[in-house]
Motif scaffolding. Structure first.
Motif, PDB file in Angstrom:
ATOM      1  N   LEU A 200       0.843  -1.207   0.000  1.00 42.85           N
ATOM      2  CA  LEU A 200       0.000   0.000   0.000  1.00 42.85           C
ATOM      3  C   LEU A 200       0.877   1.256   0.000  1.00 42.85           C
ATOM      4  O   LEU A 200       0.577   2.229  -0.693  1.00 42.85           O
ATOM      5  N   MET A 201       1.957   1.206   0.759  1.00 40.45           N
ATOM      6  CA  MET A 201       2.879   2.340   0.796  1.00 40.45           C
ATOM      7  C   MET A 201       3.467   2.603  -0.594  1.00 40.45           C
ATOM      8  O   MET A 201       3.512   3.755  -1.052  1.00 40.45           O
ATOM      9  N   SER A 202       3.900   1.546  -1.277  1.00 39.83           N
ATOM     10  CA  SER A 202       4.460   1.694  -2.619  1.00 39.83           C
ATOM     11  C   SER A 202       3.443   2.309  -3.571  1.00 39.83           C
ATOM     12  O   SER A 202       3.785   3.140  -4.418  1.00 39.83           O
ATOM     13  N   GLU A 203       2.199   1.898  -3.419  1.00 37.62           N
ATOM     14  CA  GLU A 203       1.105   2.429  -4.241  1.00 37.62           C
ATOM     15  C   GLU A 203       0.943   3.937  -4.011  1.00 37.62           C
ATOM     16  O   GLU A 203       0.831   4.727  -4.955  1.00 37.62           O
ATOM     17  N   PHE A 204       0.929   4.342  -2.736  1.00 39.28           N
ATOM     18  CA  PHE A 204       0.766   5.761  -2.412  1.00 39.28           C
ATOM     19  C   PHE A 204       1.987   6.582  -2.824  1.00 39.28           C
ATOM     20  O   PHE A 204       1.864   7.757  -3.181  1.00 39.28           O
ATOM     21  N   LYS A 205       3.175   5.968  -2.752  1.00 37.61           N
ATOM     22  CA  LYS A 205       4.399   6.688  -3.082  1.00 37.61           C
ATOM     23  C   LYS A 205       4.455   7.068  -4.568  1.00 37.61           C
ATOM     24  O   LYS A 205       5.119   8.023  -4.953  1.00 37.61           O
ATOM     25  N   ILE A 206       3.765   6.292  -5.409  1.00 41.53           N
ATOM     26  CA  ILE A 206       3.745   6.601  -6.847  1.00 41.53           C
ATOM     27  C   ILE A 206       2.990   7.910  -7.101  1.00 41.53           C
ATOM     28  O   ILE A 206       3.426   8.769  -7.851  1.00 41.53           O
ATOM     29  N   SER A 207       1.830   8.029  -6.440  1.00 44.05           N
ATOM     30  CA  SER A 207       0.996   9.217  -6.663  1.00 44.05           C
ATOM     31  C   SER A 207       1.342  10.380  -5.725  1.00 44.05           C
ATOM     32  O   SER A 207       1.116  11.535  -6.066  1.00 44.05           O
ATOM     33  N   ASN A 208       1.874  10.066  -4.552  1.00 45.80           N
ATOM     34  CA  ASN A 208       2.194  11.111  -3.568  1.00 45.80           C
ATOM     35  C   ASN A 208       3.573  10.853  -2.946  1.00 45.80           C
ATOM     36  O   ASN A 208       3.682  10.517  -1.763  1.00 45.80           O
ATOM     37  N   PRO A 209       4.638  10.995  -3.737  1.00 50.22           N
ATOM     38  CA  PRO A 209       5.979  10.653  -3.232  1.00 50.22           C
ATOM     39  C   PRO A 209       6.450  11.529  -2.079  1.00 50.22           C
ATOM     40  O   PRO A 209       7.348  11.149  -1.333  1.00 50.22           O
ATOM     41  N   GLU A 210       5.823  12.712  -1.921  1.00 54.83           N
ATOM     42  CA  GLU A 210       6.277  13.644  -0.887  1.00 54.83           C
ATOM     43  C   GLU A 210       5.735  13.331   0.494  1.00 54.83           C
ATOM     44  O   GLU A 210       6.213  13.867   1.497  1.00 54.83           O
ATOM     45  N   ILE A 211       4.712  12.454   0.601  1.00 55.23           N
ATOM     46  CA  ILE A 211       4.101  12.159   1.904  1.00 55.23           C
ATOM     47  C   ILE A 211       4.892  11.058   2.614  1.00 55.23           C
ATOM     48  O   ILE A 211       5.003   9.941   2.103  1.00 55.23           O
ATOM     49  N   PRO A 212       5.443  11.331   3.801  1.00 56.70           N
ATOM     50  CA  PRO A 212       6.164  10.282   4.533  1.00 56.70           C
ATOM     51  C   PRO A 212       5.211   9.204   5.043  1.00 56.70           C
ATOM     52  O   PRO A 212       4.086   9.500   5.445  1.00 56.70           O
ATOM     53  N   VAL A 213       5.665   7.949   5.000  1.00 54.29           N
ATOM     54  CA  VAL A 213       4.852   6.808   5.457  1.00 54.29           C
ATOM     55  C   VAL A 213       5.592   6.095   6.582  1.00 54.29           C
ATOM     56  O   VAL A 213       6.776   5.774   6.450  1.00 54.29           O
ATOM     57  N   ILE A 214       4.893   5.870   7.694  1.00 52.49           N
ATOM     58  CA  ILE A 214       5.452   5.126   8.830  1.00 52.49           C
ATOM     59  C   ILE A 214       4.686   3.816   8.953  1.00 52.49           C
ATOM     60  O   ILE A 214       3.449   3.810   8.962  1.00 52.49           O
ATOM     61  N   LEU A 215       5.411   2.709   9.042  1.00 51.01           N
ATOM     62  CA  LEU A 215       4.784   1.389   9.168  1.00 51.01           C
ATOM     63  C   LEU A 215       4.712   0.965  10.630  1.00 51.01           C
ATOM     64  O   LEU A 215       5.668   1.157  11.382  1.00 51.01           O
ATOM     65  N   MET A 216       3.575   0.384  11.019  1.00 46.11           N
ATOM     66  CA  MET A 216       3.423  -0.215  12.355  1.00 46.11           C
ATOM     67  C   MET A 216       3.328  -1.723  12.163  1.00 46.11           C
ATOM     68  O   MET A 216       2.590  -2.195  11.311  1.00 46.11           O
ATOM     69  N   THR A 217       4.081  -2.473  12.956  1.00 45.88           N
ATOM     70  CA  THR A 217       4.022  -3.919  12.801  1.00 45.88           C
ATOM     71  C   THR A 217       4.283  -4.649  14.105  1.00 45.88           C
ATOM     72  O   THR A 217       5.157  -4.278  14.874  1.00 45.88           O
ATOM     73  N   GLY A 218       3.519  -5.680  14.335  1.00 45.43           N
ATOM     74  CA  GLY A 218       3.767  -6.573  15.464  1.00 45.43           C
ATOM     75  C   GLY A 218       4.618  -7.743  15.042  1.00 45.43           C
ATOM     76  O   GLY A 218       4.959  -8.607  15.830  1.00 45.43           O
ATOM     77  N   TYR A 219       4.960  -7.807  13.762  1.00 46.41           N
ATOM     78  CA  TYR A 219       5.742  -8.933  13.237  1.00 46.41           C
ATOM     79  C   TYR A 219       7.112  -8.455  12.755  1.00 46.41           C
ATOM     80  O   TYR A 219       7.778  -9.087  11.964  1.00 46.41           O
ATOM     81  N   SER A 220       7.524  -7.297  13.248  1.00 44.17           N
ATOM     82  CA  SER A 220       8.719  -6.645  12.705  1.00 44.17           C
ATOM     83  C   SER A 220       9.993  -7.413  13.014  1.00 44.17           C
ATOM     84  O   SER A 220      10.205  -7.883  14.114  1.00 44.17           O
ATOM     85  N   ASP A 221      10.831  -7.558  11.993  1.00 46.36           N
ATOM     86  CA  ASP A 221      12.193  -8.032  12.191  1.00 46.36           C
ATOM     87  C   ASP A 221      13.085  -7.177  11.316  1.00 46.36           C
ATOM     88  O   ASP A 221      12.623  -6.258  10.644  1.00 46.36           O
ATOM     89  N   VAL A 222      14.365  -7.444  11.325  1.00 45.28           N
ATOM     90  CA  VAL A 222      15.295  -6.606  10.577  1.00 45.28           C
ATOM     91  C   VAL A 222      14.979  -6.622   9.084  1.00 45.28           C
ATOM     92  O   VAL A 222      14.996  -5.594   8.418  1.00 45.28           O
TER      93      VAL A 222
END
Length: 451
Positions: free
Chosen positions: A63-85
């Motif tokens: 979804l972030m990649s999708e938004f970055k195409i149309s709105n590259p200037e908007i920063p995106v922060i991901l939240m995850t409970g499954y996060s690893d490196v």
């Protein structure tokens, strides 16, 4: 008031986070799915997007990649409970401004959001004031800055975010191998100078007699061996950033020459009568105590204050123990790519050996060790038989851990189940008790078919 699009399918958690952000003076729009988020993006404009990694109809990175195409200037922060490196690195490489691992505390949320918005504003300034683009020059391909999870790492990241948009001179202090050049590059890449050159110089490798030529350039025939005109580091970095590593190694005479150039913002190539105006940001680094060198008369006090408008501590691995396996996993991923290997991770025995070792060479030693071990490994995991001999010369002391610490052994499955029970099935906390990464824990859960 900054406008945030919050995308989260856990309704109760979403509402809780929404209320918190509204109290902190943010304008929040909520979406419980990717489809709702797309509709919101069509109706309104946002300053920041905060999205969960796992959504019922999409994943956060897609979804972030999708938004970055149309709105590259908007920063995106991901939240995850499954996060690893791997997830974090993938997210950052795909354009994420940052990521937050659940569960997270309110201060962490505010810090990450504030930093992302600051960086976004700085990029807007660059876009408005940008001149004709120049190719950015670096001396190393290793530009990625890995975000650690320790208190020392978070403080380091916060300082980098604070000082990067300014033009202040920065002194980076730390032991050899702690990544001082990576920090300097990170500051440059987040600054208004990021589209111009980053020039890194090892002051310890420059002979005293050639320093003026290296810094300021020379004309053909100005001295024996000057067979052609040469551009110096100052002119090459004009408009960008000049990084002087191990600045304490400069001779007293060279320090005077450097100070004059920094004060006057002008240089004169050796053999020339013409002055050249230069506009550079100076970042320096040292593993010495320059204050002591000033007291001893080995380093000029006026130069020290000129280069130390803001100081940053580059912590050693001993000061950021929680980050050890974060960096090990990151270096393993890089080694796999470079060596065309597919090693999954580290055996529990290797993790234990890594944690007992004192890492005198810091991150550089860890990276070299992981790369060597990756090359030598033939199975799915890095085992102790591919580690250098020095790892087995460390005396085994303090082996008895506190009751809150677990260690994987031949009874791995029971130990993992016990840790999950003690943490009420919180996998992040269980991984900490087991002294392994979350990625390793998830591999073990699959291996032993533990729900």
């Amino acid at each position: 008031m900054s406008k945030i699009l919050l995308i989260e399918d856990d309704i109760s958690f979403c509402k809780l986070l929404e209320k918190f952000l509204i109290k902190k003076a943010y304008d929040v729009t909520v979406a419980f799915s990717a489809e709702e988020a797309r509709l919101a993006m069509k109706k309104e404009s946002f300053d920041l997007i905060l999205t969960d990694l796992r959504l019922p109809d999409s994943d956060g990175i897609g979804l972030m990649s999708e938004f970055k195409i149309s709105n590259p200037e908007i920063p995106v922060i991901l939240m995850t409970g499954y996060s690893d490196v791997n997830t974090a690195v993938k997210a950052i490489k795909n354009g994420a401004a940052d990521y937050i691992s659940k569960p997270f505390n309110p201060d962490e949320v505010l810090l990450v959001i504030t930093n992302a918005l600051k960086n976004s504003e700085a990029e807007e300034v660059i876009a408005k004031e940008k001149k004709a683009p120049k190719k950015k020059e670096t001396t190393s391909s290793e530009n990625e800055f890995v975000r650690g999870i320790s208190v020392a790492s978070k403080k380091l990241l916060d300082h980098i975010h604070l000082v990067s948009p300014t033009d202040m001179s920065v002194l980076i202090i730390g032991e050899s191998g702690t990544g001082k050049e990576i920090i300097a590059k990170s500051i440059h890449q987040q600054s208004t100078r990021k589209n111009n050159n980053f020039i890194a110089v090892d002051c310890g490798a420059i002979p005293k007699e050639l320093a003026a030529s290296e810094f300021f350039g020379h004309l053909k025939g100005s001295f024996t061996g000057a067979i052609s005109d040469k551009m110096g580091y100052f002119e090459a970095a004009n408009g960008g950033t000049l990084f002087l590593d191990e600045i304490g190694n400069l001779s007293y005479e060279n320090q005077i020459q450097l100070l004059r150039a920094l004060q006057e913002r002008k240089i004169k190539p050796v053999g020339s009568n013409k002055e050249i105006n230069v506009d550079i940001r100076i970042i320096t680094a040292t593993n010495e105590d320059l204050r002591e060198a000033v007291k001893n008369g080995d380093f000029r006090e006026d130069l020290y204050h000129r280069i130390n408008e803001f100081s940053i501590l580059s912590p050693s691995l001993k000061e950021r123990e929680e980050d050890l396996m974060v960096f090990a996993d990151y270096f393993l991923e890089k080694a796999n790519q470079q060596l065309n290997k597919e090693i999954i991770g580290f055996s529990p025995e290797v993790v234990a050996i890594f944690q007992k070792y004192n890492w005198p060479g810091n991150l550089r030693e860890l990276q070299n060790c992981v790369k060597r071990a990756t090359l030598l490994s033939r199975g799915n995991f890095i085992e102790s038989d591919v580690l250098p001999a020095e790892f087995f010369q460390v005396q085994k002391s303090n082996q008895q851990n506190s009751n809150e610490t677990f260690s994987l052994s031949e009874n791995e499955k029971e130990t993992i189940i016990h840790a999950l029970s003690r943490t009420q099935n919180n996998k992040s906390e269980a991984a900490k008790l087991l002294k392994i990464t979350r990625k390793t824990l998830y591999n073990k859960l699959k291996q032993y078919n533990i729900d």
